[in-house]
Design a protein around this motif. Structure first.
Motif, PDB file in Angstrom:
ATOM      1  N   GLU A  46       0.937  -1.062   0.412  1.00  0.00           N
ATOM      2  CA  GLU A  46       0.201   0.216  -0.352  1.00  0.00           C
ATOM      3  C   GLU A  46       1.297   0.928  -0.273  1.00  0.00           C
ATOM      4  OE1 GLU A  46       0.699  -0.770   4.178  1.00  0.00           O
ATOM      5  OE2 GLU A  46       0.149  -2.302   3.053  1.00  0.00           O
ATOM      6  N   ARG A  47       1.930   1.278  -0.020  1.00  0.00           N
ATOM      7  CA  ARG A  47       2.998   2.553   0.804  1.00  0.00           C
ATOM      8  C   ARG A  47       3.861   2.652  -0.378  1.00  0.00           C
ATOM      9  NH1 ARG A  47       6.549   0.253   5.401  1.00  0.00           N
ATOM     10  NH2 ARG A  47       5.593  -1.024   4.061  1.00  0.00           N
ATOM     11  N   GLY A  48       3.863   1.362  -2.119  1.00  0.00           N
ATOM     12  CA  GLY A  48       4.270   1.961  -2.595  1.00  0.00           C
ATOM     13  C   GLY A  48       5.693   0.523  -3.489  1.00  0.00           C
ATOM     14  N   TYR A  49       5.995   0.207  -2.034  1.00  0.00           N
ATOM     15  CA  TYR A  49       7.601  -0.361  -2.218  1.00  0.00           C
ATOM     16  C   TYR A  49       6.564  -1.527  -2.983  1.00  0.00           C
ATOM     17  CZ  TYR A  49       8.715   2.263   1.687  1.00  0.00           C
ATOM     18  OH  TYR A  49       8.075   3.611   2.747  1.00  0.00           O
ATOM     19  N   PRO A  50       7.793  -2.020  -3.867  1.00  0.00           N
ATOM     20  CA  PRO A  50       7.691  -3.195  -4.746  1.00  0.00           C
ATOM     21  C   PRO A  50       8.225  -4.167  -3.971  1.00  0.00           C
ATOM     22  CG  PRO A  50       9.668  -1.346  -6.067  1.00  0.00           C
ATOM     23  CD  PRO A  50       8.567  -1.461  -4.852  1.00  0.00           C
ATOM     24  N   LYS A  51       7.018  -5.083  -4.428  1.00  0.00           N
ATOM     25  CA  LYS A  51       7.118  -6.571  -3.423  1.00  0.00           C
ATOM     26  C   LYS A  51       8.038  -8.004  -4.512  1.00  0.00           C
ATOM     27  CE  LYS A  51       6.250  -5.035   0.538  1.00  0.00           C
ATOM     28  NZ  LYS A  51       7.553  -5.037   1.051  1.00  0.00           N
ATOM     29  N   GLU A  52       6.999  -7.549  -5.878  1.00  0.00           N
ATOM     30  CA  GLU A  52       7.439  -8.234  -6.416  1.00  0.00           C
ATOM     31  C   GLU A  52       7.431  -7.501  -8.563  1.00  0.00           C
ATOM     32  OE1 GLU A  52       6.129 -12.700  -9.205  1.00  0.00           O
ATOM     33  OE2 GLU A  52       4.708 -11.806  -7.387  1.00  0.00           O
ATOM     34  N   ALA A 158      -8.845  -0.318  -2.010  1.00  0.00           N
ATOM     35  CA  ALA A 158      -7.345  -0.627  -2.386  1.00  0.00           C
ATOM     36  C   ALA A 158      -6.494   0.586  -3.122  1.00  0.00           C
ATOM     37  CB  ALA A 158      -7.497  -1.466  -3.212  1.00  0.00           C
ATOM     38  N   LEU A 159      -7.442   1.741  -3.301  1.00  0.00           N
ATOM     39  CA  LEU A 159      -7.692   2.621  -4.208  1.00  0.00           C
ATOM     40  C   LEU A 159      -7.876   3.351  -3.120  1.00  0.00           C
ATOM     41  CD1 LEU A 159      -9.271   2.532  -7.084  1.00  0.00           C
ATOM     42  CD2 LEU A 159      -6.498   2.321  -7.477  1.00  0.00           C
ATOM     43  N   THR A 160      -8.208   3.831  -2.324  1.00  0.00           N
ATOM     44  CA  THR A 160      -8.055   4.751  -0.923  1.00  0.00           C
ATOM     45  C   THR A 160      -6.878   4.734  -0.211  1.00  0.00           C
ATOM     46  OG1 THR A 160     -10.466   5.307  -1.417  1.00  0.00           O
ATOM     47  CG2 THR A 160      -9.039   5.785   0.709  1.00  0.00           C
ATOM     48  N   LEU A 161      -6.335   3.508   0.103  1.00  0.00           N
ATOM     49  CA  LEU A 161      -5.395   3.311   1.056  1.00  0.00           C
ATOM     50  C   LEU A 161      -4.267   3.805   0.346  1.00  0.00           C
ATOM     51  CD1 LEU A 161      -4.582   1.732   3.598  1.00  0.00           C
ATOM     52  CD2 LEU A 161      -4.956  -0.213   2.803  1.00  0.00           C
ATOM     53  N   CYS A 162      -3.683   3.163  -0.534  1.00  0.00           N
ATOM     54  CA  CYS A 162      -2.766   3.310  -1.265  1.00  0.00           C
ATOM     55  C   CYS A 162      -2.342   4.751  -1.204  1.00  0.00           C
ATOM     56  CB  CYS A 162      -2.773   2.370  -2.890  1.00  0.00           C
ATOM     57  SG  CYS A 162      -2.534   0.837  -3.052  1.00  0.00           S
ATOM     58  N   ALA A 163      -3.796   6.075  -2.236  1.00  0.00           N
ATOM     59  CA  ALA A 163      -3.556   6.928  -1.914  1.00  0.00           C
ATOM     60  C   ALA A 163      -2.832   8.029  -1.112  1.00  0.00           C
ATOM     61  CB  ALA A 163      -4.918   7.558  -3.180  1.00  0.00           C
ATOM     62  N   ALA A 164      -3.343   7.004   0.469  1.00  0.00           N
ATOM     63  CA  ALA A 164      -2.945   8.279   1.162  1.00  0.00           C
ATOM     64  C   ALA A 164      -1.193   7.934   1.727  1.00  0.00           C
ATOM     65  CB  ALA A 164      -3.306   7.217   2.451  1.00  0.00           C
ATOM     66  N   TYR A 165      -0.748   6.846   1.072  1.00  0.00           N
ATOM     67  CA  TYR A 165       0.602   6.782   0.337  1.00  0.00           C
ATOM     68  C   TYR A 165       1.254   7.190   0.087  1.00  0.00           C
ATOM     69  CZ  TYR A 165       0.344   4.007   5.439  1.00  0.00           C
ATOM     70  OH  TYR A 165       0.221   3.791   6.459  1.00  0.00           O
ATOM     71  N   PHE A 166       0.663   6.462  -1.439  1.00  0.00           N
ATOM     72  CA  PHE A 166       1.232   6.999  -2.382  1.00  0.00           C
ATOM     73  C   PHE A 166       0.701   7.559  -4.017  1.00  0.00           C
ATOM     74  CE2 PHE A 166       1.385   2.744  -3.491  1.00  0.00           C
ATOM     75  CZ  PHE A 166       1.114   3.261  -4.532  1.00  0.00           C
ATOM     76  N   ASP A 167       0.958   8.125  -5.119  1.00  0.00           N
ATOM     77  CA  ASP A 167       0.242   8.402  -6.391  1.00  0.00           C
ATOM     78  C   ASP A 167       0.592   7.208  -7.179  1.00  0.00           C
ATOM     79  OD1 ASP A 167      -0.733   8.809  -8.490  1.00  0.00           O
ATOM     80  OD2 ASP A 167      -0.128  11.436  -8.427  1.00  0.00           O
ATOM     81  N   PRO A 168      -1.150   6.568  -6.653  1.00  0.00           N
ATOM     82  CA  PRO A 168      -0.713   5.273  -8.115  1.00  0.00           C
ATOM     83  C   PRO A 168      -0.052   5.868  -9.213  1.00  0.00           C
ATOM     84  CG  PRO A 168      -2.577   5.159  -6.338  1.00  0.00           C
ATOM     85  CD  PRO A 168      -2.066   6.836  -6.520  1.00  0.00           C
ATOM     86  N   ALA A 169      -0.938   7.097  -9.962  1.00  0.00           N
ATOM     87  CA  ALA A 169      -0.106   6.803 -11.345  1.00  0.00           C
ATOM     88  C   ALA A 169       1.327   7.327 -11.641  1.00  0.00           C
ATOM     89  CB  ALA A 169      -0.727   8.383 -11.545  1.00  0.00           C
TER      90      ALA A 169
END
Length: 190
Positions: A46-52, A158-169
């Motif tokens: 959710e923070r935008g850190y790559p896992k794979e 999922a989108l709201t959670l991610c957007a709290a940490y990073f810009d998905p774009a």
């Protein structure tokens, strides 16, 4: 910051120019570069850190394939050959897949993962059609998504959670930059 967690997958397919293969016979005129497709799949937390991170080798349709597939070539290669393969071979299956191309909006994950298509706005004008969108605020701007029907609640979470940490774009910019590096440094991608 929220205490929940989730994983999000990003699918990117780009058409690029690749080096042409070497001529098979001595004295033959070497062909110039030709186009092909390359795709990558990145799963983040959710923070935008790559896992794979997975990438395809270039898919280079022949002139015959371009002729017989016609205008359907891009969607066939992007959805069937690139995206389906990347998602099936991934070890991590995210809760949501995000694509940034309307050409991939029709993609359906082989494992039933909901797909959200990111639509960009330019000067307040929507690039894409006028359908209902999920709206998410991130880093001072609004992002618009179209989600697989029936999965709006899960996708919005999922989108709201991610957007709290990073810009998905921004994930797509990072993936495109990784493709640039590979095309410069790895002979399989040239």
């Amino acid at each position: 910051m929220p205490s929940e967690s989730c994983t999000v997958g990003f699918l990117l397919v780009e058409e690029r120019e690749f080096a042409a293969p070497k001529p098979k016979s001595a004295g033959a005129i070497p062909p110039t570069g030709f186009g092909g497709f390359i795709g990558c799949f990145m799963v983040t937390d959710e923070r935008g850190y790559p896992k794979e991170f997975r990438i395809t080798t270039p898919v280079k349709p022949s002139a015959i394939q371009r002729a017989i597939y016609g205008s359907e070539l891009d969607s066939y290669v992007s959805q069937e050959l690139v995206c389906t393969t990347l998602v099936k071979e991934a070890t991590l299956q995210p809760e949501l897949l995000i694509v940034n191309s309307p050409a991939l909006a029709a993609f359906r994950s082989p494992s039933g993962i909901p797909v959200a298509t990111l639509y960009q706005t330019h000067g307040g004008l929507l690039v894409g059609d006028e359908q209902e969108f999920e709206r998410v605020e991130t880093t001072g701007r609004e992002l618009l998504f179209r989600v697989t029907e029936g999965f709006e609640v899960e996708a919005q979470r999922a989108l709201t959670l991610c957007a709290a940490y990073f810009d998905p774009a921004k994930a797509f910019e990072r993936m495109s930059a990784a493709l640039d590096v590979l095309m410069q440094e790895d002979a399989r991608f040239q």
